[in-house]
Write an enzyme that holds these catalytic residues in place. Structure first.
Site, mmCIF file in Angstrom:
data_model
loop_
_atom_site.group_PDB
_atom_site.id
_atom_site.type_symbol
_atom_site.label_atom_id
_atom_site.label_comp_id
_atom_site.label_asym_id
_atom_site.label_seq_id
_atom_site.Cartn_x
_atom_site.Cartn_y
_atom_site.Cartn_z
ATOM 1 N N ASP A 1 4.924 37.908 19.363
ATOM 2 C CA ASP A 1 4.559 38.377 20.699
ATOM 3 C C ASP A 1 5.272 37.587 21.797
ATOM 4 O O ASP A 1 5.919 36.559 21.528
ATOM 5 C CB ASP A 1 3.033 38.300 20.889
ATOM 6 C CG ASP A 1 2.445 36.965 20.426
ATOM 7 O OD1 ASP A 1 3.210 36.029 20.159
ATOM 8 O OD2 ASP A 1 1.214 36.865 20.332
ATOM 9 N N HIS B 1 -8.287 37.645 17.802
ATOM 10 C CA HIS B 1 -6.995 38.309 17.959
ATOM 11 C C HIS B 1 -5.937 37.685 17.064
ATOM 12 O O HIS B 1 -5.953 36.481 16.796
ATOM 13 C CB HIS B 1 -6.558 38.411 19.431
ATOM 14 C CG HIS B 1 -6.105 37.158 20.083
ATOM 15 N ND1 HIS B 1 -6.692 36.640 21.216
ATOM 16 C CD2 HIS B 1 -5.078 36.315 19.796
ATOM 17 C CE1 HIS B 1 -6.061 35.549 21.576
ATOM 18 N NE2 HIS B 1 -5.075 35.324 20.730
ATOM 19 N N GLU C 1 -5.877 42.403 20.957
ATOM 20 C CA GLU C 1 -7.197 42.029 21.461
ATOM 21 C C GLU C 1 -8.285 42.930 20.854
ATOM 22 O O GLU C 1 -7.995 44.027 20.373
ATOM 23 C CB GLU C 1 -7.205 42.166 22.992
ATOM 24 C CG GLU C 1 -6.240 41.207 23.695
ATOM 25 C CD GLU C 1 -6.721 39.760 23.741
ATOM 26 O OE1 GLU C 1 -7.493 39.343 22.852
ATOM 27 O OE2 GLU C 1 -6.303 39.041 24.670
HETATM 28 C C1 GLP Z 1 -2.110 32.919 21.340
HETATM 29 C C2 GLP Z 1 -1.120 33.599 20.403
HETATM 30 C C3 GLP Z 1 -1.703 33.821 19.028
HETATM 31 C C4 GLP Z 1 -2.393 32.554 18.545
HETATM 32 C C5 GLP Z 1 -3.502 32.183 19.489
HETATM 33 C C6 GLP Z 1 -4.324 30.979 19.026
HETATM 34 O O1 GLP Z 1 -2.979 33.812 21.943
HETATM 35 N N1 GLP Z 1 -0.647 34.856 20.914
HETATM 36 O O2 GLP Z 1 -0.671 34.214 18.148
HETATM 37 O O3 GLP Z 1 -2.886 32.734 17.253
HETATM 38 O O4 GLP Z 1 -2.890 31.900 20.733
HETATM 39 O O5 GLP Z 1 -3.754 29.797 19.467
HETATM 40 P P1 GLP Z 1 -4.106 28.368 18.922
HETATM 41 O O6 GLP Z 1 -3.380 28.242 17.638
HETATM 42 O O7 GLP Z 1 -3.538 27.445 19.958
HETATM 43 O O8 GLP Z 1 -5.569 28.291 18.786
#
Ligand code: GLP
Length: 243
Positions: free
Chosen positions: A67, A138, A143
């Site tokens: 993304d 997500h 979402e």
């Molecule tokens: C963002 C990304 C996701 C990721 C999420 C969780 O929203 N688009 O791909 O999994 O963050 O992030 P973290 O690993 O910092 O908890």
């Protein structure tokens, strides 16, 4: 699905990096689907270490990220293009022409998303997709409530996601409100899916996603249906699961 219990973040990162290494050793021209967020950073660090030791070679690998924020150009410090270079690509020998991230600078969402689906199809699909998980379940930026049938598309980020991603932005800097993301259909077509999760903040959502019903309300729950899905998580993140 397979659940691999790790002692802590370091152990989770090494286990995930081992699985990715095995994929690249078995198929040197593998197509890796990569993820941002804080969780996979340790995995990238471990892969860099093994690359420096000569244990792993990324010269024939293609990487396709999940993304990107809509509206952020590649050189913006908060773009996922930038993040991936700072945390991984700048330190290994993935060829620049084999690196793909959705084009956040293209305001034409339909064109940007269609072009990205073409990249994925042209690469022959994804061999191994690495994922983190948001606290609302997500994956990528899919979402709650998104249709499972979607390929790459433009999403409106939820307030929870915007709030939780604020930590990566400077004070007063606004988190973009939209993003381009691979859809659930794209993710489910990956031949292998590997999720990393750590910390008690993720315990509740892992319980819902993997011991609850498969529902668009919890996007990650669809992974229960994937034929080759592995979750590598630390004890804190797994603490609520019955297993
Ligand atoms: C963002 C990304 C996701 C990721 C999420 C969780 O929203 N688009 O791909 O999994 O963050 O992030 P973290 O690993 O910092 O908890």
């Amino acid at each position: 699905m397979k659940i691999i219990r790790a002692k802590d973040y370091y152990d989770m990162s090494r286990k995930a990096a081992n699985i990715i290494s095995a994929q690249v050793i078995m198929k040197p021209n593998a197509v890796l689907g990569l993820a941002t967020g804080g969780t996979p950073v340790g995995t990238y660090k471990q892969l860099i270490e093994w690359y420096n030791k000569g244990d792993i070679d990324f010269s024939s690998v293609t990487t396709i990220n999940l993304d990107e924020y809509r509206g952020l150009p590649r050189d913006h410090e908060q773009s996922y293009w930038y993040f991936m270079h700072e945390n991984f690509f700048n330190f290994v020998n993935v060829q620049e022409e084999n690196i793909f991230v959705p084009d956040g600078a293209n305001p034409d969402s339909e064109a940007a998303c269609k072009a990205y689906d073409q990249v994925i199809h042209k690469a022959g699909g994804i061999d191994l997709q690495l994922l983190g998980i948001g606290t609302d379940g997500h994956i990528g930026f899919n979402e709650p409530g998104s249709a499972f049938e979607l390929e790459t598309h433009c999403v409106d980020l939820t307030d929870e996601t915007i709030k939780s991603n604020q930590r990566f932005f400077g004070e007063g800097e606004e988190v973009p409100k939209q993003a381009y993301t691979m859809g659930i259909k794209t993710i489910m077509q990956a031949r292998k899916v590997l999720m990393v999760a750590n910390g008690e903040d993720k315990a509740e959502i892992l319980k819902k996603a993997f011991e609850g019903p498969v529902t668009p309300a919890v996007q990650a729950s669809i992974l229960q249906m994937h034929p080759d899905f592995t979750l590598v998580a630390d004890e804190a993140a797994l603490s609520l699961l019955d297993l």
